[in-house]
Design an enzyme around this catalytic site. Structure first.
Site, PDB file in Angstrom:
ATOM      1  N   GLN A 119       1.945  -6.170  -3.139  1.00 11.94           N
ATOM      2  CA  GLN A 119       2.289  -6.217  -1.663  1.00 11.94           C
ATOM      3  C   GLN A 119       3.766  -5.579  -1.353  1.00 11.94           C
ATOM      4  O   GLN A 119       3.896  -4.484  -2.329  1.00 11.94           O
ATOM      5  CB  GLN A 119       2.701  -7.832  -1.253  1.00 11.94           C
ATOM      6  CG  GLN A 119       1.187  -8.587  -1.042  1.00 11.94           C
ATOM      7  CD  GLN A 119       0.391  -8.996  -2.469  1.00 11.94           C
ATOM      8  OE1 GLN A 119       1.328  -9.473  -3.159  1.00 11.94           O
ATOM      9  NE2 GLN A 119      -0.523  -8.475  -2.722  1.00 11.94           N
ATOM     10  N   ASP A 143       0.861  -1.261   0.024  1.00  7.17           N
ATOM     11  CA  ASP A 143      -0.167   0.084  -0.120  1.00  7.17           C
ATOM     12  C   ASP A 143       0.930   1.245   0.085  1.00  7.17           C
ATOM     13  O   ASP A 143       0.437   2.198   0.542  1.00  7.17           O
ATOM     14  CB  ASP A 143      -1.100  -0.061   1.155  1.00  7.17           C
ATOM     15  CG  ASP A 143      -1.999  -1.180   1.243  1.00  7.17           C
ATOM     16  OD1 ASP A 143      -2.312  -1.582   0.015  1.00  7.17           O
ATOM     17  OD2 ASP A 143      -2.227  -1.451   2.332  1.00  7.17           O
TER      18      ASP A 143
END
Ligand code: GDP
Ligand code: IMO
Ligand code: MG
Length: 431
Positions: free
Chosen positions: A226, A13
């Protein structure tokens, strides 16, 4: 050779989706090479939000081709939903813009159900997965019994593989986890329906396609999912995902050699977040952390879960730079730090009375590490409208310089907002 890998340098993120979208204006191909629908990559263009889970983040550029390579675990139902949503918005008009490898692993209902059942059974020990079936799908791959995307177009192979999978999965679901079984006929019908819908996107050999593109001078971006610290081998095991999230995985997952890559761009948030369980030395558990979450809108793009927030961790970042071979950085979300009086940066850890500058390899050690901080002055001004580095407040410029010096790695891009146009370029991407 114009192959560039974009990789998350923290716990995911970091803003990979935004960077890939911005970079895609210059790219011919964007390749997803690992992970699955656990990823949530957010693109904001002219105020409109698109969240992608499986389709590469180059899709908003009609002339950029998107590839889903062999290393991805492909939730075919989610992919089809994503394609339909994009088409409904006038995107992905031509099927030739998206190509799926015949060797990608198919992820389906039984993987999702097993993931959920395991997490439920684990109680306090749970990993806090996204529930998207990632672990069980990669287990099938490693166990040499995965259903592959190409199998969807061979009815006999498909039926045989589904029957064999369900013999085992239903036993586990029913007898071990007490969950209702899955009917083979129903699943077969569902898979055949999806096979028909997805056939126009079938590209048997994406490895060859990427190789030819690179050899003929085309620009190819490899979009990681990821982040480094969620890597199966080098992350905070067992609180990791089930694929290798490192830059090296771009080569393995897409089937190209490392010699074809010229640059590795590490995407780094100006602070740190993590979703799910596991150690996080610089986590802030008070109102400062809450303010960061609120200002940074730190809620998962896939699950909506609140993200844990903390200060920037240079020990972890030096590790990420080392194990990915990161050559350049993109520093994201520094606008979120506006208004903090002081900004802390972790420059080392203390572990059992020892001063540590290298990231510990065992998760148990990491859990006992105490961060050692340096405090930098904050800035009050809103910076999300700034267009050039020279117009950032002095303290924000010092923050960027401090990170560059500490990490001894150039920062090519600074991002001051989620929009495409809120991007400050320090260097051109493809020379
Ligand atoms: P990814 O998984 O690495 O693609 O990142 P996510 O999309 O899950 O999360 C990043 C979030 O931050 C998204 O909501 C983006 O729209 C947003 N974002 C990206 N860059 C910036 C930035 O520079 N500033 C702010 N405020 N938000 C950003
Ligand atoms: P993007 O690509 C942040 C985390 C989960 C959990 C662990 C294992 O958007 O950066 P999994 O479902 O993969 O078995 O979950 O990994 N996780 C992510 N965290 N961003 C992601 O992807 C993530 N994908 C998985 O929260 O801790
Ligand atoms: Mg995300």
């Amino acid at each position: 050779m114009a192959g560039i890998i974009v990789v998350g340098s923290q716990w995911g993120d970091e803003g990979k989706g935004k960077v890939v979208d911005v970079f895609s204006a210059e790219a011919d191909f964007v390749v997803r090479y690992q992970g699955g629908a656990n990823a949530g990559h957010t693109l904001i263009v002219d105020g409109k939000k698109t969240v992608l889970h499986l389709v590469p983040s180059g899709v908003l550029h009609p002339n950029t081709k998107c590839i889903i390579a062999a290393g991805v675990v492909l939730d075919v139902a989610t992919l089809w939903e994503e394609i339909c949503a994009l088409k409904a918005n006038g995107l992905l008009e031509s099927p030739s813009q998206l190509m799926i490898s015949d060797s990608a692993t198919v992820l389906t209902t039984y993987h999702r159900k097993l993931d959920a059942a395991r997490e439920n059974a684990a109680g306090h020990e749970k990993i806090g997965t996204t529930g998207k079936g990632i672990g069980p799908a990669y287990e099938d791959r490693a166990g040499r019994k995965a259903l592959l995307f190409g199998d969807l177009f061979q009815p006999e192979t498909l039926k045989a593989k589904l029957e064999s999978a369900l013999r085992e999965k239903n036993f586990l679901l029913e007898k071990f986890y007490n969950v209702p079984p899955i009917q083979v006929d129903e699943l077969m019908r569902e898979m055949q329906r999806l096979a028909k819908e997805l056939e126009p996107y079938r590209c048997r050999d994406t490895s060859l396609m990427i190789f030819k593109a690179l050899k003929s001078g085309k620009k190819v971006l490899f979009e990681g999912a990821q982040g480094t610290l969620l890597d199966l081998n080098h992350g905070t095991y067992p609180f990791v995902t089930s694929s290798s999230t490192l830059a090296g995985s771009a080569c393995v997952g897409s089937g190209i050699g490392p010699g074809l890559v010229s640059k590795v761009v590490g995407i780094t948030k100006g602070y740190t977040t993590r979703v799910g369980s596991g150690p996080f030395p610089t986590e802030i558990n008070d109102s400062v952390g809450e303010l960061m979450r609120e200002k940074g809108k730190e809620f998962g793009a896939t699950t909506g879960r609140p993200r844990r927030c903390g200060w920037l961790d240079l020990v972890a970042l030096r590790y990420a730079i080392r194990i990915n071979g990161i050559t350049n950085l993109a520093l994201m979300k520094i606008d979120v730090l506006s208004g903090f009086e002081k900004i802390k940066v972790c420059t080392a850890y203390e572990l059992d009375g020892q001063f540590l500058t290298e990231f510990p390899v065992t998760t148990g050690d990491l859990a006992r590490c105490q961060p050692i901080y340096e405090e930098l002055p904050g800035w009050k001004e809103e910076i999300s409208g700034v267009k050039f580095m020279r117009d950032l407040p002095r303290q924000a410029q010092s923050y960027v310089d401090f990170i560059t010096n500490e990490l001894a790695t150039p920062i090519d891009v600074v991002s001051v907002g989620p929009g495409r146009d809120q991007t400050l370029w320090l260097k051109p991407l493809f020379k």
